[in-house]
Every structure is written in structure tokens, then in C-alpha cells.
Design a protein around this motif. Sequence first.
Motif, PDB file in Angstrom:
ATOM      1  N   ALA A 283       0.833  -1.201   0.000  1.00 56.76           N
ATOM      2  CA  ALA A 283       0.000   0.000   0.000  1.00 56.76           C
ATOM      3  C   ALA A 283       0.870   1.254   0.000  1.00 56.76           C
ATOM      4  CB  ALA A 283      -0.915  -0.007   1.217  1.00 56.76           C
ATOM      5  N   ALA A 284       1.942   1.229   0.800  1.00 59.72           N
ATOM      6  CA  ALA A 284       2.843   2.392   0.868  1.00 59.72           C
ATOM      7  C   ALA A 284       3.526   2.631  -0.477  1.00 59.72           C
ATOM      8  CB  ALA A 284       3.892   2.164   1.956  1.00 59.72           C
ATOM      9  N   ARG A 285       3.834   1.544  -1.196  1.00 55.51           N
ATOM     10  CA  ARG A 285       4.464   1.728  -2.510  1.00 55.51           C
ATOM     11  C   ARG A 285       3.487   2.387  -3.478  1.00 55.51           C
ATOM     12  NH1 ARG A 285       8.640  -0.026  -5.857  1.00 55.51           N
ATOM     13  NH2 ARG A 285       8.048  -0.208  -8.053  1.00 55.51           N
ATOM     14  N   ALA A 286       2.215   2.006  -3.402  1.00 56.89           N
ATOM     15  CA  ALA A 286       1.220   2.626  -4.283  1.00 56.89           C
ATOM     16  C   ALA A 286       1.132   4.125  -4.026  1.00 56.89           C
ATOM     17  CB  ALA A 286      -0.145   1.973  -4.076  1.00 56.89           C
ATOM     18  N   VAL A 287       1.185   4.511  -2.746  1.00 57.93           N
ATOM     19  CA  VAL A 287       1.150   5.941  -2.399  1.00 57.93           C
ATOM     20  C   VAL A 287       2.416   6.627  -2.887  1.00 57.93           C
ATOM     21  CG1 VAL A 287       1.076   7.587  -0.487  1.00 57.93           C
ATOM     22  CG2 VAL A 287      -0.331   5.517  -0.401  1.00 57.93           C
ATOM     23  N   LEU A 288       3.562   5.988  -2.668  1.00 59.62           N
ATOM     24  CA  LEU A 288       4.837   6.558  -3.106  1.00 59.62           C
ATOM     25  C   LEU A 288       4.877   6.722  -4.621  1.00 59.62           C
ATOM     26  CD1 LEU A 288       7.790   7.414  -2.604  1.00 59.62           C
ATOM     27  CD2 LEU A 288       8.420   4.991  -2.695  1.00 59.62           C
ATOM     28  N   LYS A 289       4.389   5.716  -5.330  1.00 58.32           N
ATOM     29  CA  LYS A 289       4.383   5.773  -6.791  1.00 58.32           C
ATOM     30  C   LYS A 289       3.557   6.952  -7.286  1.00 58.32           C
ATOM     31  CE  LYS A 289       3.199   3.003 -10.886  1.00 58.32           C
ATOM     32  NZ  LYS A 289       2.717   1.685 -11.359  1.00 58.32           N
ATOM     33  N   ARG A 290       2.384   7.169  -6.675  1.00 55.13           N
ATOM     34  CA  ARG A 290       1.546   8.302  -7.088  1.00 55.13           C
ATOM     35  C   ARG A 290       2.279   9.628  -6.837  1.00 55.13           C
ATOM     36  NH1 ARG A 290      -3.915   9.513  -7.416  1.00 55.13           N
ATOM     37  NH2 ARG A 290      -4.112   7.421  -8.303  1.00 55.13           N
ATOM     38  N   LYS A 291       2.942   9.740  -5.683  1.00 54.92           N
ATOM     39  CA  LYS A 291       3.678  10.965  -5.379  1.00 54.92           C
ATOM     40  C   LYS A 291       4.798  11.199  -6.394  1.00 54.92           C
ATOM     41  CE  LYS A 291       2.915  10.892  -0.348  1.00 54.92           C
ATOM     42  NZ  LYS A 291       3.587  10.704   0.972  1.00 54.92           N
ATOM     43  N   LEU A 292       5.517  10.137  -6.734  1.00 55.14           N
ATOM     44  CA  LEU A 292       6.604  10.249  -7.710  1.00 55.14           C
ATOM     45  C   LEU A 292       6.069  10.698  -9.065  1.00 55.14           C
ATOM     46  CD1 LEU A 292       8.738   7.058  -6.966  1.00 55.14           C
ATOM     47  CD2 LEU A 292       9.487   9.424  -6.715  1.00 55.14           C
ATOM     48  N   LEU A 293       4.959  10.072  -9.502  1.00 59.49           N
ATOM     49  CA  LEU A 293       4.384  10.428 -10.803  1.00 59.49           C
ATOM     50  C   LEU A 293       3.889  11.871 -10.801  1.00 59.49           C
ATOM     51  CD1 LEU A 293       2.432   7.140 -11.638  1.00 59.49           C
ATOM     52  CD2 LEU A 293       4.581   7.927 -12.636  1.00 59.49           C
ATOM     53  N   ASP A 294       3.316  12.303  -9.673  1.00 58.93           N
ATOM     54  CA  ASP A 294       2.870  13.696  -9.580  1.00 58.93           C
ATOM     55  C   ASP A 294       4.049  14.651  -9.742  1.00 58.93           C
ATOM     56  OD1 ASP A 294       0.267  12.927  -9.191  1.00 58.93           O
ATOM     57  OD2 ASP A 294       0.292  13.180  -7.009  1.00 58.93           O
ATOM     58  N   GLU A 295       5.152  14.351  -9.065  1.00 57.20           N
ATOM     59  CA  GLU A 295       6.335  15.209  -9.151  1.00 57.20           C
ATOM     60  C   GLU A 295       6.955  15.174 -10.551  1.00 57.20           C
ATOM     61  OE1 GLU A 295       7.423  17.343  -6.784  1.00 57.20           O
ATOM     62  OE2 GLU A 295       5.563  16.723  -5.800  1.00 57.20           O
ATOM     63  N   VAL A 437      -4.180   5.766   1.229  1.00 64.66           N
ATOM     64  CA  VAL A 437      -4.613   4.902   0.130  1.00 64.66           C
ATOM     65  C   VAL A 437      -5.990   5.316  -0.363  1.00 64.66           C
ATOM     66  CG1 VAL A 437      -5.247   2.534  -0.500  1.00 64.66           C
ATOM     67  CG2 VAL A 437      -3.205   2.952   0.873  1.00 64.66           C
ATOM     68  N   GLU A 438      -6.896   5.624   0.580  1.00 65.51           N
ATOM     69  CA  GLU A 438      -8.240   6.076   0.203  1.00 65.51           C
ATOM     70  C   GLU A 438      -8.180   7.353  -0.605  1.00 65.51           C
ATOM     71  OE1 GLU A 438     -10.302   6.432   3.892  1.00 65.51           O
ATOM     72  OE2 GLU A 438     -10.422   4.246   4.217  1.00 65.51           O
ATOM     73  N   ALA A 439      -7.215   8.227  -0.281  1.00 65.21           N
ATOM     74  CA  ALA A 439      -7.077   9.488  -1.002  1.00 65.21           C
ATOM     75  C   ALA A 439      -6.704   9.248  -2.463  1.00 65.21           C
ATOM     76  CB  ALA A 439      -6.034  10.366  -0.322  1.00 65.21           C
ATOM     77  N   LEU A 440      -6.012   8.141  -2.735  1.00 64.62           N
ATOM     78  CA  LEU A 440      -5.642   7.832  -4.134  1.00 64.62           C
ATOM     79  C   LEU A 440      -6.890   7.646  -4.982  1.00 64.62           C
ATOM     80  CD1 LEU A 440      -2.723   5.243  -3.685  1.00 64.62           C
ATOM     81  CD2 LEU A 440      -2.548   7.722  -4.023  1.00 64.62           C
ATOM     82  N   ASP A 441      -7.898   6.974  -4.421  1.00 66.04           N
ATOM     83  CA  ASP A 441      -9.133   6.708  -5.168  1.00 66.04           C
ATOM     84  C   ASP A 441      -9.953   7.951  -5.364  1.00 66.04           C
ATOM     85  OD1 ASP A 441      -8.474   4.010  -5.297  1.00 66.04           O
ATOM     86  OD2 ASP A 441      -9.487   3.559  -3.396  1.00 66.04           O
ATOM     87  N   GLU A 442      -9.806   8.904  -4.445  1.00 63.90           N
ATOM     88  CA  GLU A 442     -10.604  10.126  -4.527  1.00 63.90           C
ATOM     89  C   GLU A 442     -10.060  11.108  -5.550  1.00 63.90           C
ATOM     90  OE1 GLU A 442     -10.606  11.566  -0.553  1.00 63.90           O
ATOM     91  OE2 GLU A 442     -11.804   9.882   0.237  1.00 63.90           O
ATOM     92  N   GLU A 443      -8.767  10.992  -5.850  1.00 69.88           N
ATOM     93  CA  GLU A 443      -8.146  11.951  -6.790  1.00 69.88           C
ATOM     94  C   GLU A 443      -8.545  11.640  -8.217  1.00 69.88           C
ATOM     95  OE1 GLU A 443      -3.971  11.984  -6.089  1.00 69.88           O
ATOM     96  OE2 GLU A 443      -4.149  12.554  -4.004  1.00 69.88           O
TER      97      GLU A 443
END
Length: 443
Positions: A283-295, A437-443
Motif C-alpha cells: 500500500a505504501a508503494r502505491a502511495v509513493l508511486k503516485r507521489k513520484l508520478l505527480d512530481e 490509500v483512500e485518497a488515491l481513489d478520490e483523486e
Amino acid sequence: MQVTETLNEGLKRAYTMILTAQELDDKVTAKLKEAQPEIEMKGFRKGKVPLPLLKKQFGQRVLGEAMQEAVDGAMAQHFEDKGERPAAEPAVKMVNEDWKEGDDVEVEMSYEALPEIPEVDLSTIKVERLVAKADDEAVDEALANLAESAQDFKDRKKGTKSKDGDQVVIDFVGKVDGEAFEGGSAEDYPLVLGSNSFIPGFEDQLVGVKVGEEKDVTVTFPEEYQAEHLAGKEAVFECKIKEVKEPVAAEVNDELAQKYGAESLDDLKGQIKERLEAEYAGAARAVLKRKLLDEMDKLVSFDLPPSMVEAEAKQIAHQLWHEENPDVQGHDHPEVEPTEEHNTLAERRVRLGLLLAELGQKAEVEVSDAEMTQAVMEQARQYPGQERQFFEFVQNNPQMRQQLRAPIFEEKVIDHVIELAEVSDKDVSKADLEKAVEALDEE
């Protein structure tokens, strides 16, 4: 082959290519000369058949092949000279459709070029990686869930009525039109009410029964019931209630642990802790991946092939439509038009997809045969009994192989980005990780 540019607008390109009749004739002659030593005909020794006779006999046969080779060669040379890569297979068509032997061949080629991807300094990216540990409370909660799933049943107090979730032990005889039918009877059958293991409506009618009671249960077999002689028929089951038991969770002890393949309760707790922390890490990797892609998305801007964006937007719109209409399984529905929001998301995905592909190519990221085999095996598990057919399907389907390869390649490129970016760890609770993780689905 003469090549003339007719369109150069953004990433859109178009060219006309002219293969003169003489050039085509020379290519046909060259191919016949190459084959001449191996050809034999009546009246001539092997390799001694005159070229004019070969041309008359086989010229038409090699004409199309020579034409295709000329066009393919011209296209390959064009991309090498221009230093361009097409975003998709170029569209190629003959302009002079009324072409006949002796005419020049005029071909039109059009495509969208892949854009130049700007250099990105990945070391400027700064992100946090969430780290959650499995505490005693989380382990105990998982243990309680295991105990509940390994539930047992104990006799209810004499005279107590059955409830949904209880187990009733029954004898029953099923009859259609007053006659017992084969397979419709059993003794001492343990039935959990609410398990939906019997015909719809059967279990509902046994809620509220007591030990020693006899009850007729009337149900109608479904129209699509596997036994054709019973499909759609009304049946009466004469039931005798022999036991009523309530569910009880198994005790959390070494015996429970052994049911799940562990040596002891402590061993089971250790396994649960490892599994939970692996889940947290995923789950933490999924969050990290989204942050990396955003940057990364903030760092780049370049033209995008319109057809790639359009195709991606349509796919997004189609997928979201099906999520909103889960009852529609097939594709027999009105065309779903992408919205501006879909187009914006498609642009981001295409942009990041092209960037990741470029980064992976420059870093020489490869997907090994072993990794592909593992991916195929994981997919094949979804088709029990048909694993061999699935393997053969993948082997003969380049598109399917690419679909399996793409996510592996992407994750390896993300690993490469993580190595070069500035990533700091931040300890968080399970609840904070779940919120992220829930925030990923909301974006």
C-alpha cells in the motif's frame, strides 16, 4: 525511391513515395536472378532457364513481394534518416489504385511521430515513503478474523429457535407432485442457514425452527436448474429438525495455529505480522508511486500524439462507464463519449507513459524471460484446468505478451526513479496509511 513531405504539423507527418516502373522492374529482375540457379523447367537444365522466360513465368508472382519490400525499405530508411519513431503503425496506401504493370507506384504514408522527451533530473524529486508496522492490536484483530472463519457450532439451549447463521442438522425428503425424486433425500445433513447452498428460499423457511419439529419447505427449482426434469418444478421437502447449533469462534490457541499450518500460536502470530507488513509495504508503494508520478508530471511538458490521447480518453471513459454500470457485462451499449476530465487524465497518462518509456530505455531496463514466465503463470492460475491453452494463447499473441510485460517494465522503471530521487521514510499508523490509500481513489 523518391520521398516527398506533404504534411508537417505538430507531430503529424505525411509523405508521398514514388517507386518508378523501372525501379520496380529492376527489383523483380534481381529477385529472379537470385532464384535462377535453383529453378529447372522442362527443356532446360537446372539453373539454365533464360531470364526472359523466368520473367514471363514468375514475374507476376514476385511483383507484389518486390513492391512490398521496396515500400518497407523506403519507410525504414526514412525513419533512420529523420531520427523519428512513429507513435503507432504508419498508415500506408496506394494513391494510384488503378495501377497497372508498367506504371510508377505512388504510395502515401502518414503517421504521428513520438515527441522528443526532455531530460529530467530525477535527483531533484523529493518525496516521503510511508512506513507502517503491524502492532499487537492489528495482529490480534487478524487472529480474531481467522478464529471466526474457523468457527465451530455448539448446541443451542433446548427449545431455542434457529437464527440466520445457525447450523441445523436435518433429515429431509424432497417430493415433486407427491413423488420422491432421486437425489432429493438425506439424513443428518448439516445446513448453515444463510449459506445459500440450497435452492433459493429453502434456508429462509428453516429460520425459527426448533429441535424435534417437522416442517414442510416448499420451493420452486430455478428454470435453469441443471437437472432438466426438475427445472421450474415446485417441490416440497419434508424436513425433520434434529439439532440447532449456534456458531462459535474457534479458540485462539496452538490448535487454531496448526489448522492454518503453523507450528504454534507464536509462529502463527509471526506469520501474520509478516503478511500484514507486506500488505502495508504494498500500500505504501502505491502511495509513493503516485507521489513520484505527480512530481515527474510537474517536471515535463511536451507535445503529445493526438491519436494516443484520444484512444486513452476513450478507454478511460469506457472503463468508468462500466464501473458505474456493473450489470452490463459486454460492450453492447451506446458509445461513451469522453469528457474534458477524461481527456485531461488521458493527457497525463500518455505523457507519463512516454516519459517512463524514455527513462527505461536510457537506463536499459529489461524484463527478463523469468519475469515474463512468472507473470504468465500468475495469469494462468485464473483459468484452472486450462493453463496449457492459456500458455499457448500468450505464446501466439504478441499483444497479450506486451500487456503482461508493460506493468513489469513500469514497476522496474519506478524502482530506477526511487534510486535516483530523494526518498525519506516517515513512520505512520495503519490508520494514516489507510487514509493515504483512500485518497488515491478520490483523486
